[in-house]
Structure formats: structure tokens, C-alpha cells
Design an enzyme around this catalytic site. Structure first.
Site, PDB file in Angstrom:
ATOM      1  N   SER A   2      39.490  39.499  32.270  1.00  0.00           N
ATOM      2  CA  SER A   2      40.381  38.817  33.205  1.00  0.00           C
ATOM      3  C   SER A   2      40.757  37.435  32.675  1.00  0.00           C
ATOM      4  CB  SER A   2      39.729  38.748  34.590  1.00  0.00           C
ATOM      5  OG  SER A   2      40.675  38.373  35.568  1.00  0.00           O
ATOM      6  N   GLU A  60      43.478  48.710  38.392  1.00  0.00           N
ATOM      7  CA  GLU A  60      43.162  47.286  38.453  1.00  0.00           C
ATOM      8  C   GLU A  60      43.194  46.710  39.869  1.00  0.00           C
ATOM      9  OE1 GLU A  60      42.244  45.359  35.955  1.00  0.00           O
ATOM     10  OE2 GLU A  60      43.077  46.198  34.103  1.00  0.00           O
ATOM     11  N   HIS A 107      39.655  46.549  38.456  1.00  0.00           N
ATOM     12  CA  HIS A 107      39.435  45.303  37.735  1.00  0.00           C
ATOM     13  C   HIS A 107      37.956  44.923  37.830  1.00  0.00           C
ATOM     14  CE1 HIS A 107      41.233  41.637  36.052  1.00  0.00           C
ATOM     15  NE2 HIS A 107      40.480  40.894  36.845  1.00  0.00           N
TER      16      HIS A 107
END
Length: 535
Positions: A220, A342, A442
Site C-alpha cells: 500500500s 482490493e 487489500h
């Protein structure tokens, strides 16, 4: 690390020979003591790994607020490196280590057993956008990765949010007429990471690590920081391989938007953008600055202030991956990966998103796409491509393709056009957590790459299938750190990404190399320009 994330959560041959000859000044099974360039440090022996926590690589940044970091003063007595140090100031308290401007520390894990040669080094850059997080999360514990790969693992803290990325350079020049000490303010967080990597280059041989084989990897925001370093001249030569996990930085913040945010930040503090205001913001209490982060972002128009790297013409002279892949890093092998679902990490917390009707979907979808495309076209296209999908399925799939996966595609295709060796993966394995509602969201790759599925509340769970996926993911990253290619014995042939075939490894219990997976979705969103939100 935002609440939703929390829930889901270089040396010559002579120098190398010298470093290998006498890496330690003292050692016992309980308290390994090693010599760094600044002085001796004492760590711990835990389960066959020598662990050094809270190693200082920079001075207290309260002394250099909004200015480049400084190396620490040398010491002579062994310093205890047995607990994590404070994280950078931020909203909320990350983990259990507190917050402080005195935050320039890193952590090292090395196998305790002797080695016949220096080991590959894997340096992890934490996520949390550029706003939150620390290198002390249990998910980033390097014990299992160090042992499984016979590698040295490093994590680090650096300045975040306004402390690391508040761009005051234009305001300073407006006031004084010249560039002054605040010229670097918009990228201090990046400069901290550079200093940490300089520490690794200069000291890691004492820990058995090879300073000529340094891999940076991050998820990220951590991946975004790495993407930015790929285009930053000051970072050239500090690492030799790079892997980003659901973390892209295609464009940086322009100086105009960064100045708008600086003005909004000063206004929230009750300060004027004049000489007095610039002086006061450098000495105000930390708590006041953290509180001002909640001001509405004047560019995005909602939420707290966005802070990230700035095209300041002092540290950063181009956008990271626009209009092309930066030439300075073409020779650095790279992994660019993403997860299949995600946005379920961010949007699955709202139960309404699982109950969408086709009539509700376009209005619900538009603000979450982060690119300017007709939501009705998106819905119609997905319904034709995937007739079995529900409206909620389309919502999660399209938001992932539009705002998360799109950045990865921009970067990997730019590198492919330049002929730069890049390996693409897509994590397809779905976590069974909470009945499987998250899919492959994610942050799911973090416990898999670190082989930390047993960490309490890990998004992966610690099921046999999760441990199998951890074997696959961590072995690929270890192979990459060793050879520059993520090929392991457990994976089918993994070819670099090309524009002709768009080779992508689908990471699942039965991994396979695919060619242009989700190509129709790529083409749909490829028709509109992509500018990273906040920039």
C-alpha cells in the site's frame, strides 16, 4: 494505518571482506552485541533469530522539523535494542509503542546461525498511506521470513503526514524571496527513508547482510513510497530490487495543490502564511499539529488533509511513473502486485454495499471509482462480461479495477514499454475470514509474504490453506531477494510482464501464469486518464 486497514488490517569488494572479517564485538546466546558505525548495540536471541529493535538511524526530528534528517551522534557504550521505538506522530496510537517526533529507528532480524556468506537483505516499508503506521506492527515481525529465507529483514519508522510531507517551500519563498531551510519540507518523509537505507548500506554487513543485495518491499503506502524512490535521484543506488504490493505512486502532488494544503493546515492551526506563521508551525506542540490533520482537504473536497510526496524540484523532479517509467531505475528488477478484491478491505464494512440493487449501483459506484468515467457504462460493461455477478459484486470489482488495480497497470505497462524487467502478480486466494466476505482484499498479502498467518486477528487466518499460501508468497519474495526473479520451485514458470502477453502470476493454492487477466476491465478503464487521488 487507517482503521479499516487496522481491521483488515551499496559497498566495494574490499569493504565487504573487511565487514565479514569482524562483524561482532561480542556475542552470547542471550545478548548478541554488534558494532554499527555509530556505536555498539545489544539485541536479543529469540527462537534462533537475533533481533535488534529500535536501532537509531537519525536524530530526534523535533530538532529538524520540516527539514532533512540528520545522522545520530556516535556512542561508545552498548545501547539496548530490545524494544520497538515510538512511531511518528499521527492520529491514533499505532500498536503499543507510542508516538514521538523522535521516531527515526529501525529493526533488524537475522538468523542466529553462522553463515558462510553475507545474506540477502529485505527492507520493508510500512503502509498506512503517508499518514499513519509504523514498522512495529506484529504483522511485520521478521522472524519467520528471516528463518525461512536465510535472509536479513529490516523494518523502519519515518516521518508521516504533515511532519513528513507538509510543503512549505513556496510559502517560505513568498515570504523571504529565496529558497531556505524549508525547501525540502514536502518530502522529508522520503528523505528519512533514504537515510534509513544509507544506514542499511553502511551497517548491514555487521548483521550478516549483503549491502550489495538490498531489496525494498512494501504494501500500500509502503509500495507507493518505493515507487517514488524509483524516480528520486537521491535514492539511486540505495537498493537493488523493489517489490510493491498493492501500492502505487503514478503521480505526485503538484506544488500548487501541496501549497493549497499547506495553507489549509496553517489555517486550521490559526496561523497566517507569513513569516510569523512559518516560524510558529515549527515549534507548536505535536498534539496541535496532529489535530489540524483533520481539516477538510481543499483539493479532494472531503476527508482529512492528504499528504504525500511533492513535485518540489528539490528532491523530486518528476512524477514517479508519469509520463513514463523513470530511467534511473530501469535496471532494477521489480515486482508489482495487487489483490483481486482490493476495495473489499475499505468498503465491506458498510453492510449496504452487500445489498445493492442495479438501480442503486450507478450512484453508489461513481464517487468510489476515482476516475471520471460514466458509471452506467461501467455497470453495463460488467453485466455483459460477468452476467452471474450481483450488483454488489460489480461494485467491489469495478472500484478495485478503477482505483486500485489501475495504478498497478499504469506502472507495469510503463516499465514494459521501457524494457525494464518487471514481474506482475495478482493474489486470487480468498481469505475465509468472516465467512469469506472479503475475498482477496487489500492487505491480505502482508501476513502471507511475512509468513505471519498465526498473528492474532490476521486477515488471512491461520488455516492450513493460509499457511500454504504463505509458503508460496514468502518463497517467491525470498527468491526475488536472492536472484532478482521471483521464481520458486513451487510456482510454474513466471515470465516478466510484456505488452505482447501481459504475463501475470495468479497466486492461489494452484498458482498459474495468466495472460492479460481481466483484459476487458483493463481496456474499459484505460480509456480515461488516471491521476492518483490527492495529487
Amino acid at each position: 494505518m487507517t482503521p479499516s486497514r487496522r481491521a483488515c488490517l551499496k559497498l566495494t569488494a574490499g569493504a565487504l571482506a573487511s565487514a565479514m572479517a569482524a562483524p561482532a564485538i561480542a556475542r552470547s546466546d542471550q545478548n548478541p552485541t554488534l558494532m554499527t558505525q555509530a556505536g555498539p548495540v545489544t539485541g536479543q536471541n529469540k527462537a534462533g533469530v537475533h533481533v535488534f529493535l529500535g536501532l537509531r538511524y537519525g536524530l530526534d526530528t523535533a530538532r529538524t522539523r520540516f527539514r532533512p534528517p540528520l545522522k545520530p551522534a556516535p556512542w561508545t557504550s552498548p545501547q539496548a535494542a530490545t524494544r520497538y521505538a515510538a512511531a511518528a506522530p499521527q492520529a491514533g496510537t499505532p500498536d503499543d509503542w507510542g508516538q514521538s517526533e523522535d521516531c527515526l529507528f529501525l529493526n533488524v532480524w537475522k538468523p542466529a546461525k553462522a553463515a558462510t556468506q553475507l545474506r540477502p537483505v529485505m527492507v520493508y516499508i510500512h503502509g498506512g498511506a503517508y499518514t499513519t503506521g509504523s514498522g512495529g506492527s506484529p504483522l511485520y515481525d521478521g522472524t519467520h521470513l528471516a528463518l525461512r529465507g536465510d535472509v536479513v529483514v529490516v523494518t523502519l519508522n519515518h516521518r508521516l503526514n504533515a511532519f513528513g510531507y507538509l510543503y512549505l517551500a513556496r510559502l517560505e519563498r513568498d515570504v523571504t524571496g529565496v529558497s531556505g531551510p524549508l525547501a525540502y519540507s514536502g518530502n522529508c518523509g522520503q528523505l528519512d527513508i533514504h537515510l534509513a537505507l544509507e544506514w542499511v548500506r553502511d551497517n548491514i554487513a555487521a548483521f550478516g547482510g549483503d549491502p550489495a543485495m538490498i531489496t525494498v518491499f512494501g504494501q500500500s503506502g509502503g509500495g507507493a513510497k518505493i515507487a517514488t524512490m524509483m524516480a528520486t535521484p537521491a535514492a539511486k543506488g540505495l537498493f537493488h530490487r523493489a517489490a510493491t504490493m498493492s501500492g502505487q505512486q503514478v503521480t505526485a502532488s503538484g506544488p500548487g495543490n501541496a501549497t493549497l494544503r499547506a495553507n489549509a493546515f496553517l489555517t486550521a492551526l490559526g496561523l497566517q502564511p507569513d513569516a510569523t506563521g512559518l516560524a510558529q508551525v515549527q515549534v507548536l506542540p505535536v498534539a496541535e499539529l496532529v489535530n489540524a490533520l483533520k481539516a477538510t482537504d481543499p483539493v479532494i473536497g472531503k476527508g482529512g488533509l492528504y499528504f504525500g510526496p511533492v513535485l518540489d524540484e528539490t528532491t523530486l523532479f518528476r512524477h514517479p511513473f508519469w509520463p513514463d517509467a523513470p530511467a534511473q531505475s530501469h535496471a532494477i528488477p521489480m515486482i508489482i502486485g495487487n489483490t483481486h478484491d482490493e476495495t473489499r478491505a475499505f468498503l465491506a464494512g458498510d453492510p449496504r454495499n452487500f445489498e445493492l440493487s442495479w438501480e442503486d449501483l450507478p450512484a453508489r459506484l461513481a464517487p468510489q471509482l476515482r476516475v471520471d468515467i460514466d458509471p452506467y457504462l461501467v455497470v453495463d460493461t460488467y453485466r455483459k462480461l460477468y452476467p452471474a455477478m450481483s450488483a454488489s459484486d460489480v461494485f467491489f470489482a469495478a472500484t478495485t479495477a478503477g482505483r486500485s488495480w489501475r495504478g498497478a497497470i499504469e506502472e507495469v505497462e510503463a516499465r514494459a514499454r521501457a524494457g525494464a524487467v518487471t514481474y506482475a502478480y495478482q493474489l486470487d486466494w480468498k481469505t475465509p475470514k468472516d465467512g469469506g466476505k472479503y475475498g482477496a482484499p487489500h492487505t491480505l498479502d502482508i501476513p502471507l509474504v511475512f509468513h505471519n498467518t498465526a498473528v492474532p486477528d490476521s486477515l488471512s487466518t491461520d488455516s492450513p490453506e493460509a499457511r500454504r499460501m504463505a509458503d508460496l508468497m514468502s518463497d517467491a519474495f525470498i527468491a526475488f531477494a536472492r536472484t532478482g526473479a521471483p521464481q520458486s520451485s513451487s510456482l510454474p514458470a513466471w515470465a516478466p510482464y510484456t505488452l505482447e502477453q501481459r504475463e501475470t502470476m495468479l497466486m492461489d493454492l494452484s498458482p498459474q501464469q495468466a495472460y492479460d487477466p481481466r483484459g476487458d476491465e483493463r481496456r474499459l478503464f484505460g480509456k480515461v486518464p488516471f491521476v492518483q487521488q490527492g495529487t
